[in-house]
Design an enzyme around this catalytic site. Structure first.
Site: not given
Ligand code: NAP
Length: 318
Positions: A145, A148-149
């Site tokens: 992701c 997200c990261d």
């Protein structure tokens, strides 16, 4: 008998339980693996509004505690199928006479649970690359992701593997933070949208690595590189990167419901913002439904909408 049976204990499912309970309905949440879903293995969540940073496991613990303290029941079990009760017609068409009856039966290996409505929130799995080092370095540089990261790789070199829209969008997103983004695809042409490919081609810090397959993700405690092989030139080489973003497809976990509700060709439950599926009384929330953005925030929003729609249905609405 439960008012709302929720299948899937991820963010969407647990949010649905909170909203169902707060509306005075009885809910039960079925989860076959770990409550929290995909987020549970995220080392740090930094994109949930109002919470600057929290580990995925702590976020899950808090959410689960919130749902259960409101009275939601939980069940660690795999749901094998959902059956509609007969007679089904009548409810939601003006009369309230069916409201007290169970409309659905949720079946696990050991038990059958009766309920008045169902929220499907089984989520999806990212397809794994299936190469050596991937499993070991998950969360230590291997990510599924970018949204997200991505921030954790600011100023560093990363590789994105895949050729669909997810990979293209991940590469575009990462190019804003990372020093260099290698977009590794096994063929010469991308599956994703041409417009995004054109934009990426114009970026100085994005490099296409085509006709190339990943063989191994390298590193000790964290990712240090990726070993690739160019199929056309029959040549293998290593790219030194700190992050590998795997974007080789998604697998919705909707097989048990394939004959119950309408799925799209990729296997996602066809449902709009309100969570309504092709079957009255069955709602879908989170990553398992047809949608564009799949994030923690949208999963929570979906759980809310699906639960409120289920509450209205149980109350005898349409
Ligand atoms: P996808 O479209 O199925 O693409 C997966 C990509 O990964 C393909 O390029 C495929 O290569 C490659 N791949 C699969 N297995 C691989 C392996 N073992 N090793 C290396 N490469 C592998 O998946 P997605 O990109 O996650 O998209 C899923 C769906 O969501 C699609 O319908 C997509 O259009 C949609 N989506 C839409 C948007 C948007 O509209 N903005 C954004 C994201 C996703 P091949 O091409 O050679 O098969």
């Amino acid at each position: 008998m439960y008012d709302i049976a929720i299948i899937g204990g991820g963010i969407a499912g647990l949010t649905a339980a909170i909203y169902g309970q707060r509306a005075g309905k009885s809910t039960i949440v079925f989860e076959k693996m770990s409550f929290g879903g995909q987020i549970v293995s995220s080392p740090m969540v930094e994109n949930y509004p109002g919470i600057a940073a929290i580990s995925g496991s702590e976020f899950t613990e808090r959410l689960l505690e919130q749902a259960t303290s409101l009275g939601a029941e939980t069940m660690q079990a795999e749901v094998q199928g959902v059956e509609k009760e007969v007679p089904f017609a009548g409810h939601g068409q003006g009369g309230d006479e069916e409201v007290s009856k169970a409309l659905f039966r949720v079946r696990t290996a050991k038990e059958v649970f009766e309920c008045r409505s169902v929220v499907l929130a089984g989520g999806m799995e990212r397809r794994l690359l299936g190469v050596s080092g991937e499993e070991r370095l998950k969360g230590a540089g291997v990510s599924y992701c970018a949204t997200c990261d991505g921030m954790f790789f600011k100023g560093r070199d990363v590789a994105v593997v895949g050729g669909g829209n997810t990979a293209l969008e991940d590469a575009e997103f990462l190019s804003e933070y990372c020093k260099r983004v290698y977009l590794v695809h096994r063929r010469e042409t991308f599956r994703g949208e041409e417009g995004t490919v054109r934009r990426l081609a114009e970026k100085e810090n994005v490099e296409f690595v085509l006709d190339t397959v990943a063989e191994e993700i390298l590193g000790g405690q964290a990712v240090e590189g990726i070993r690739l092989c160019n199929k056309k030139e029959d040549k293998c080489f290593v790219l030194n990167v700190s992050g590998v973003f795997v974007a080789v497809g998604q697998i919705p976990k909707n097989e048990p419901f394939a004959s119950l509700v309408k799925l799209d060709e990729a296997g996602f439950v066809v449902a709009g913002e309100d969570g309504r599926t092709s079957v009255p009384g069955i709602f879908a929330a989170g990553d398992c439904r047809t949608k564009h953005v799949r994030q923690l925030t949208t999963a929570a929003a979906d759980g809310t909408a699906a639960a409120l729609a289920a509450v209205a249905w149980v109350n005898g609405g349409k």
